[in-house]
Design an enzyme around this catalytic site. Structure first.
Site, PDB file in Angstrom:
ATOM      1  N   THR A 168      21.585 -39.539   2.455  1.00 26.69           N
ATOM      2  CA  THR A 168      21.693 -38.675   1.280  1.00 26.69           C
ATOM      3  C   THR A 168      22.891 -37.740   1.417  1.00 26.69           C
ATOM      4  O   THR A 168      23.655 -37.540   0.467  1.00 26.69           O
ATOM      5  CB  THR A 168      20.399 -37.862   1.091  1.00 26.69           C
ATOM      6  OG1 THR A 168      19.309 -38.750   0.878  1.00 26.69           O
ATOM      7  CG2 THR A 168      20.526 -36.927  -0.108  1.00 26.69           C
ATOM      8  N   GLU A 209       0.824  -1.205   0.000  1.00 23.38           N
ATOM      9  CA  GLU A 209       0.000   0.000   0.000  1.00 23.38           C
ATOM     10  C   GLU A 209       0.861   1.260   0.000  1.00 23.38           C
ATOM     11  O   GLU A 209       0.547   2.247  -0.680  1.00 23.38           O
ATOM     12  CB  GLU A 209      -0.928   0.012   1.214  1.00 23.38           C
ATOM     13  CG  GLU A 209      -1.893  -1.177   1.265  1.00 23.38           C
ATOM     14  CD  GLU A 209      -1.364  -2.356   2.043  1.00 23.38           C
ATOM     15  OE1 GLU A 209      -2.162  -3.069   2.663  1.00 23.38           O
ATOM     16  OE2 GLU A 209      -0.122  -2.578   2.037  1.00 23.38           O
TER      17      GLU A 209
END
Length: 345
Positions: free
Chosen positions: A194, A46
């Site tokens: 991983t 705004e």
């Protein structure tokens, strides 16, 4: 409102943990100002919208309508309340896409505007406005990050080779897409195996934007510190079962692995104000999220010309609905959302 949404998206990756917001000021059907929230801690949509109005059009502001994708704030945070700014400029009508669920705002912005005599219309393109800030809404309402699961698999459904060795599945185009995804999320998570087998950097070096916070699950603290995850180039949090300590951008956080480990990870991520989480594997960690119903989207990349034969099977996705399929070079990417058949914890 469509223009507000378009503008809001320009702040992606720069405004979190704040929501993306766009604003447009219209006088007699003509846009005289527009803006969006560009960076966390800086001016809201705004403010930028009103500041963009040309000098010759400033006298038109008190007879214009402001469109904004999210309810204007009513409290002092990093910046002053936008509702006060609207009232100050005597804008007579405000059209709002959706309410802001943040407790300091929720309904208070609308109430303040109405008390000042401003005509307020709400719920315009509400579904689209909520979807735009799904990460923000999930964080505020459900007290957890928005969770995206991602993995790559061969045509026969394997994510690694026969002896657990790293298997290069995806092509260059798909790799760039994955790095784009990383740039859009607050954090990225991998498990111990991983991290050990692939030694990933978990950065978005093939794409522009901010790197996600790296999260790694290493309950027994057995990962060697020569891994790329510990190069201190990006904030990294190691979830473990023994210690809490912090050394700059390397943080060790103890979690209770015996008490619904996935829930503990998600809870800790929320405590670190991480609004979104990209889970990149491996199979055991991904399946834990699936089985717990703790996911919102899944993105699966398949190489249709690669068959691994023996290897680690990909996770089994359940309670999922495919929303899109696209080609990424020689690979195929499928997008899923979790269905309501599985209750959200």
């Amino acid at each position: 409102m469509h223009r507000c949404l378009y503008l809001a998206r320009q702040g992606a990756g720069h405004v979190a943990p704040n929501p993306m917001v766009g604003a447009v000021l219209v006088h007699n059907g003509i846009i005289i100002g527009e803006g969006y929230h560009q960076e966390y801690g800086k001016a809201h949509a705004e403010v930028n919208c009103i500041a963009s109005v040309a000098g010759k059009d400033v006298p038109l502001i008190p007879s214009s309508t402001l469109y904004v994708s999210l309810e204007p704030c009513a409290h002092f945070g990093k910046t002053p309340p936008c509702s006060d700014l609207i009232i100050h400029h005597r804008i007579p009508k405000v059209v709002i896409g959706c309410r802001d669920p943040f407790p300091e705002v929720n309904g208070k912005g609308v109430e303040k505007l109405k008390k000042a005599g401003v005509e307020v219309v709400t719920g315009v393109l509400e579904h689209d406005c909520i979807a735009l800030n799904k990460r923000f809404f999930t964080s505020v309402v459900q007290k957890r990050p928005y969770i995206i699961l991602k993995w790559a698999q061969t045509a026969d459904g394997k994510i690694s080779g026969g002896t657990g060795q790293r298997l290069l599945i995806t092509g260059e185009r798909a790799n760039r897409i994955v790095h784009q995804w990383r740039s859009e999320e607050a954090a990225i998570l991998v498990g111990t195996n991983t991290a050990l087998l692939d030694d990933p950097s978990l950065t978005n070096r093939l794409w522009s934007g901010k790197n996600p916070t790296r999260l790694v699950l290493d309950l027994s603290l057995r990962l060697p510190h020569h891994l790329r995850l510990f190069d201190r180039s990006v904030k990294t949090i190691v979830f473990n079962s023994t210690t809490n300590k912090e050394n700059g951008d390397l943080i060790y956080q103890k979690i209770d692995a015996s008490n619904h480990m996935v829930n503990e990870i998600v809870k800790a991520a929320h405590q670190h104000r991480l609004q979104s989480l990209l889970v990149e594997g491996g199979t055991k960690l991904l399946q834990s999220f699936i089985d717990a119903g703790l996911w919102d989207e899944a993105r699966i990349i398949t190489n249709p010309s690669l068959h691994a034969g023996q290897g680690l099977p990909a996770p089994l996705l359940q309670h999922a609905e495919m929303t899109k399929e696209e080609n990424a070079g020689t690979d195929v990417v499928k997008y899923f959302v979790r269905t309501s058949a599985q209750a959200n914890p």
